[in-house]
Design a protein around this motif. Structure first.
Motif, PDB file in Angstrom:
ATOM      1  N   TYR A 382       0.824  -1.211   0.000  1.00 21.81           N
ATOM      2  CA  TYR A 382       0.000   0.000   0.000  1.00 21.81           C
ATOM      3  C   TYR A 382       0.856   1.259   0.000  1.00 21.81           C
ATOM      4  O   TYR A 382       0.363   2.363  -0.168  1.00 21.81           O
ATOM      5  CB  TYR A 382      -0.978   0.001   1.183  1.00 21.81           C
ATOM      6  N   HIS A 383       2.192   1.106   0.232  1.00 23.90           N
ATOM      7  CA  HIS A 383       3.119   2.241   0.182  1.00 23.90           C
ATOM      8  C   HIS A 383       4.499   1.690  -0.128  1.00 23.90           C
ATOM      9  O   HIS A 383       4.844   0.577   0.278  1.00 23.90           O
ATOM     10  CB  HIS A 383       3.135   2.976   1.535  1.00 23.90           C
ATOM     11  N   GLU A 384       5.285   2.480  -0.834  1.00 24.59           N
ATOM     12  CA  GLU A 384       6.612   1.983  -1.254  1.00 24.59           C
ATOM     13  C   GLU A 384       7.524   1.637  -0.077  1.00 24.59           C
ATOM     14  O   GLU A 384       8.456   0.849  -0.209  1.00 24.59           O
ATOM     15  CB  GLU A 384       7.299   3.007  -2.164  1.00 24.59           C
ATOM     16  N   ASP A 385       7.277   2.230   1.104  1.00 29.09           N
ATOM     17  CA  ASP A 385       8.097   1.934   2.285  1.00 29.09           C
ATOM     18  C   ASP A 385       7.904   0.508   2.811  1.00 29.09           C
ATOM     19  O   ASP A 385       8.719   0.000   3.566  1.00 29.09           O
ATOM     20  CB  ASP A 385       7.740   2.886   3.448  1.00 29.09           C
ATOM     21  N   VAL A 386       6.778  -0.108   2.475  1.00 30.39           N
ATOM     22  CA  VAL A 386       6.429  -1.412   3.052  1.00 30.39           C
ATOM     23  C   VAL A 386       7.324  -2.514   2.475  1.00 30.39           C
ATOM     24  O   VAL A 386       7.612  -2.530   1.283  1.00 30.39           O
ATOM     25  CB  VAL A 386       4.942  -1.742   2.777  1.00 30.39           C
ATOM     26  N   LYS A 387       7.763  -3.420   3.350  1.00 26.23           N
ATOM     27  CA  LYS A 387       8.527  -4.597   2.904  1.00 26.23           C
ATOM     28  C   LYS A 387       7.606  -5.821   3.032  1.00 26.23           C
ATOM     29  O   LYS A 387       6.809  -5.903   3.971  1.00 26.23           O
ATOM     30  CB  LYS A 387       9.771  -4.793   3.779  1.00 26.23           C
ATOM     31  N   TYR A 406       7.886   0.600   8.345  1.00 30.10           N
ATOM     32  CA  TYR A 406       8.725   1.075   9.449  1.00 30.10           C
ATOM     33  C   TYR A 406       8.779   2.583   9.713  1.00 30.10           C
ATOM     34  O   TYR A 406       9.180   2.984  10.790  1.00 30.10           O
ATOM     35  CB  TYR A 406      10.171   0.593   9.226  1.00 30.10           C
ATOM     36  N   HIS A 407       8.450   3.433   8.722  1.00 31.18           N
ATOM     37  CA  HIS A 407       8.764   4.858   8.891  1.00 31.18           C
ATOM     38  C   HIS A 407       7.520   5.753   8.964  1.00 31.18           C
ATOM     39  O   HIS A 407       6.493   5.445   8.366  1.00 31.18           O
ATOM     40  CB  HIS A 407       9.681   5.326   7.750  1.00 31.18           C
ATOM     41  N   PRO A 408       7.652   6.902   9.673  1.00 33.29           N
ATOM     42  CA  PRO A 408       6.502   7.799   9.813  1.00 33.29           C
ATOM     43  C   PRO A 408       6.195   8.536   8.508  1.00 33.29           C
ATOM     44  O   PRO A 408       7.065   8.742   7.676  1.00 33.29           O
ATOM     45  CB  PRO A 408       6.945   8.801  10.890  1.00 33.29           C
ATOM     46  N   ASN A 414       0.694   7.843  15.007  1.00 33.87           N
ATOM     47  CA  ASN A 414       1.906   7.619  15.804  1.00 33.87           C
ATOM     48  C   ASN A 414       1.890   6.245  16.459  1.00 33.87           C
ATOM     49  O   ASN A 414       0.851   5.609  16.567  1.00 33.87           O
ATOM     50  CB  ASN A 414       1.993   8.691  16.903  1.00 33.87           C
ATOM     51  N   GLY A 415       3.070   5.832  16.939  1.00 30.70           N
ATOM     52  CA  GLY A 415       3.136   4.590  17.708  1.00 30.70           C
ATOM     53  C   GLY A 415       3.538   3.403  16.856  1.00 30.70           C
ATOM     54  O   GLY A 415       4.048   3.547  15.745  1.00 30.70           O
ATOM     55  N   ALA A 416       3.303   2.220  17.396  1.00 27.67           N
ATOM     56  CA  ALA A 416       3.651   0.981  16.693  1.00 27.67           C
ATOM     57  C   ALA A 416       2.578  -0.051  17.020  1.00 27.67           C
ATOM     58  O   ALA A 416       2.069  -0.090  18.134  1.00 27.67           O
ATOM     59  CB  ALA A 416       5.017   0.496  17.158  1.00 27.67           C
ATOM     60  N   TRP A 417       2.234  -0.895  16.034  1.00 24.38           N
ATOM     61  CA  TRP A 417       1.205  -1.895  16.273  1.00 24.38           C
ATOM     62  C   TRP A 417       1.352  -3.073  15.309  1.00 24.38           C
ATOM     63  O   TRP A 417       2.014  -2.970  14.284  1.00 24.38           O
ATOM     64  CB  TRP A 417      -0.200  -1.302  16.155  1.00 24.38           C
ATOM     65  N   SER A 437       0.881  -8.138   9.703  1.00 22.46           N
ATOM     66  CA  SER A 437       1.632  -6.909   9.431  1.00 22.46           C
ATOM     67  C   SER A 437       2.071  -6.239  10.731  1.00 22.46           C
ATOM     68  O   SER A 437       1.363  -6.301  11.733  1.00 22.46           O
ATOM     69  CB  SER A 437       0.732  -5.947   8.650  1.00 22.46           C
ATOM     70  N   ILE A 438       3.260  -5.605  10.706  1.00 23.53           N
ATOM     71  CA  ILE A 438       3.622  -4.708  11.805  1.00 23.53           C
ATOM     72  C   ILE A 438       3.852  -3.311  11.227  1.00 23.53           C
ATOM     73  O   ILE A 438       4.349  -3.163  10.105  1.00 23.53           O
ATOM     74  CB  ILE A 438       4.859  -5.177  12.620  1.00 23.53           C
ATOM     75  N   VAL A 439       3.439  -2.308  11.998  1.00 17.30           N
ATOM     76  CA  VAL A 439       3.550  -0.912  11.569  1.00 17.30           C
ATOM     77  C   VAL A 439       4.273  -0.144  12.670  1.00 17.30           C
ATOM     78  O   VAL A 439       3.889  -0.218  13.839  1.00 17.30           O
ATOM     79  CB  VAL A 439       2.156  -0.295  11.323  1.00 17.30           C
ATOM     80  N   CYS A 440       5.350   0.559  12.308  1.00 19.96           N
ATOM     81  CA  CYS A 440       6.151   1.295  13.296  1.00 19.96           C
ATOM     82  C   CYS A 440       6.416   2.713  12.793  1.00 19.96           C
ATOM     83  O   CYS A 440       6.043   3.067  11.668  1.00 19.96           O
ATOM     84  CB  CYS A 440       7.485   0.590  13.535  1.00 19.96           C
ATOM     85  N   ASN A 441       7.045   3.517  13.629  1.00 21.94           N
ATOM     86  CA  ASN A 441       7.415   4.889  13.250  1.00 21.94           C
ATOM     87  C   ASN A 441       8.868   5.136  13.637  1.00 21.94           C
ATOM     88  O   ASN A 441       9.163   5.864  14.586  1.00 21.94           O
ATOM     89  CB  ASN A 441       6.495   5.898  13.952  1.00 21.94           C
TER      90      ASN A 441
END
Length: 674
Positions: A382-387, A406-408, A414-417, A437-441
């Protein structure tokens, strides 16, 4: 053609447009209703298979669509998606009520439930039936028609209010920027932090530095900036999110939410929202949670007061600070920590290049649980940052799809989940594997440096990855009992135990390598990381307990007479207060965990799970942190089992006994060892 309504394996992100969501969700609800009607209209005698199992497998199409939508509303949102969220949330709330308030359906479920003693069910089947029956009974199935309608109204309002709460916080986070052009104003900040802030300014065609309320910018500023006034400005800006006289104020929303939750609990026959929630948790009641919290508070408070006194004396000696304020805590703590342990977070960062830490997490998962991670480019993002990764076991069997973000960025909260796009289940003899999936900032790479993590960010990555393992290694029959579908005060065990490996020499040597030289992290740093792990643990424990007790106060008492959120909060914090109050700030109006996420009457579970994780990790320490036998027991009794049995039963099967708080108190330095 609507891509969300086609059959797909991984989410078809590139084809999805915002206009696809509403018709897809409407159709998903329609399909699920047809599946429910088929169960209701079945004239055969109700059985476990044609009722309980059939009901568990309904709504899978809708589940896939909504997981994509709500995951993106958290990780890659915009005004259009937020507007759709406000429209569809009441539909979904109404649909859930259509199920739990369906008399004919409940009658069939109750028939099976009442006959369960004669059905010869497995532990997992019993759990499914129990959970399903309670899902109806605890959500109004036994109510009079008039009260069912009231419940529907409350649920529709609550779903919209929590969305609005989150949108307001994201808007407030994005609205604030601190633009600095004078070099003196960024004194004390590490080069890497300044470089990231300078890059942000350049992106906006501005000179100097831009700092924001996103964690990778905000936390380092509070920790290192020498300019006390600017730290104050940042801290106050962060603390007044949702508490300002503007369109994003959350005060009325908070009061509405807690009062609606109370009304809902009363309608269902419970004293308070906390009594309703905790009936189905390990903790069982608000009284037990408050007793648990106060016992820890009793152990932690003397240590916290002493630590605060020492920190205050240190700040006075160093800079003549008469009264330590909230915007001073991280700054002087970091300086004192550096002095006491000769440990500087900035010296550690070069050893924690993001890619190396990811490899380390994967290697540890391989040694413990026989997992292999292969980055692939044929899964849509859904975004180029995603691995994206394919996860297999060492025999080559497919285990899961794993997304990592991984990036904001502006559209991400905010946060991580950790979250899921598809749960594991076994249907028609096929073990359908999960997509997790994991999502971080975390700090972004800059022009001259890769993404280098603070040690705190390393533990965050391990934490979320622990949740991901719980999802990936799920091996149950029923979707609603799979992976992280466990008691809320048990769900943090896999995540929190995984953090422990960050402190162990054997584990650190696998990934903590200097990003330029490849040198493994020096042993003296490893020893200092371990030594300093319990630094200011009294204050940290007090802080966590204060959040949990605030949550309990909101939800274990009748909130109908609360007029001022600020006054209510001050009273809730009285026993845990260290710093002077800041008049412009309020915690509750930005307390997303309990007003937007699923932690209402459940924030205590972080501390509760710490008792479990410290006790569980003690077992690894006794036998070896990569001991295969212990790891296999953890995998088979905790990670793969989901919610198929009661948490304490699973825990005792793994550990051989109930958890004791001693391991946590020892680790935190709060237990005086004779």
């Amino acid at each position: 053609m609507n891509p969300l309504l086609q059959d797909f394996n991984t989410a078809p992100f590139s084809q999805i447009k915002p206009e696809h969501y509403k018709p897809a969700i409407q159709k998903g609800i329609e399909i699920a209703k047809d599946e429910i009607n088929a169960i209701v209209k079945n004239t055969d005698t109700p059985t476990f298979e044609n009722t309980t199992v059939a009901l568990d497998f309904t709504g899978s199409k809708l589940g896939r669509i909504t997981s994509i939508f709500f995951n993106l509303n958290s990780a890659e949102t915009n005004e259009e998606i937020q507007k759709i969220a406000q429209e569809i949330s009441p539909w979904l709330s109404e649909f859930r009520n259509d199920i739990t308030l369906n008399k004919a359906l409940f009658k069939k479920v109750k028939t099976i439930f009442d006959a369960k003693e004669n059905l010869d069910l497995t532990a997992e089947q019993q759990m499914l039936l129990d959970k399903q029956y309670k899902g109806f009974a605890r959500n109004g199935a036994n109510l009079k028609e008039e009260d069912k309608n009231k419940l529907r109204e409350i649920d529709a309002k609550l779903s919209k209010l929590s969305l609005k709460f989150g949108e307001n916080i994201l808007a407030e986070t994005n609205a604030f920027e601190l633009h600095l052009t004078n070099e003196k104003e960024v004194s004390g900040l590490p080069e890497s932090v300044k470089e990231a802030a300078s890059q942000l300014a350049k992106e906006q065609d501005k000179k100097g530095y831009i700092f924001t309320l996103h964690y990778p910018s905000y936390i380092p500023f509070l920790t290192y900036a020498d300019n006390r006034e600017l730290r104050k400005k940042m801290a106050i800006a962060a603390g007044k999110k949702g508490f300002q006289d503007n369109e994003f104020n959350n005060e009325k929303i908070v009061l509405e939410i807690v009062n609606l939750r109370q009304q809902r609990a009363n309608l269902l026959g419970y004293k308070t929202h906390a009594h309703f929630v905790l009936e189905e948790r390990m903790a069982e009641s608000p009284e037990k949670v408050i007793e648990f919290s106060n016992n820890l508070l009793e152990k932690a408070k003397p240590a916290a007061l002493k630590e605060f006194e020492n920190l205050s004396a240190y700040a006075k000696k160093l800079d003549g600070i008469e009264q330590l304020q909230k915007w001073d805590g991280a700054y002087y703590s970091e300086k004192l920590k550096k002095e006491l342990f000769d440990l500087d977070q900035e010296i550690l960062k070069p050893y924690f290049k993001l890619e190396n830490v990811i490899d380390g997490v994967f290697e540890i998962a391989n040694r413990l649980f026989d997992l292999k991670f292969e980055e692939v480019n044929d899964i849509e993002k859904y975004h180029e940052d995603v691995k994206t990764y394919n996860v297999t076991d060492t025999n080559g069997n497919f285990i899961a799809v794993f997304y990592a973000d991984y990036h904001p960025r502006k559209g991400k909260r905010n946060g991580a989940w950790m979250t899921s796009y598809k749960s594991q289940q076994t249907k028609d003899g096929i073990n359908d594997r999960p997509h997790v999936s994991i999502v971080c900032n975390f700090t972004k790479p800059t022009a001259t440096k890769p993404s280098l993590l603070t040690f705190n960010e390393v533990t965050t990555l391990f934490h979320e990855f622990g949740h991901a393992l719980h999802g990936m290694l799920a091996n149950t029959t029923y979707n609603s009992l799979s992976g992280t579908s466990v008691s809320w005060d048990f769900v943090e065990l896999p995540s929190q135990i995984f953090e422990n490996w960050c402190y162990e020499k054997e584990a650190l040597e696998l990934f903590a390598k200097h990003y330029e030289t490849g040198e493994v992290i020096p042993m003296k740093y490893v020893e200092k990381i371990k030594e300093s792990a319990s630094f200011h643990e009294g204050m940290q424990t007090l802080r966590q307990l204060s959040f949990g007790l605030l949550d309990m106060k909101w939800h274990s008492e009748n909130p109908s007479n609360i007029k001022s959120i600020k006054a209510f909060e001050k009273e809730a914090f009285a026993e845990t207060k260290l710093y002077p109050d800041v008049a412009e700030n309020c915690m509750s109006t930005a307390f997303s965990h309990i007003f937007q996420g699923g932690y209402s009457a459940g924030y205590y579970s972080y501390k509760w799970a710490e008792v479990l994780d410290a006790d569980a990790f003690e077992y690894f320490l006794e036998e070896g942190i990569f001991n295969k036998e212990v790891a296999t027991k953890f995998k088979e009794n905790i990670l793969s089992k989901g919610g198929t049995e009661k948490p304490m039963v699973l825990y005792k099967r793994f550990r051989g006994a109930a958890p004791k708080p001693d391991a946590l108190l020892k680790r935190a330095g709060l237990l005086k060892i004779e």
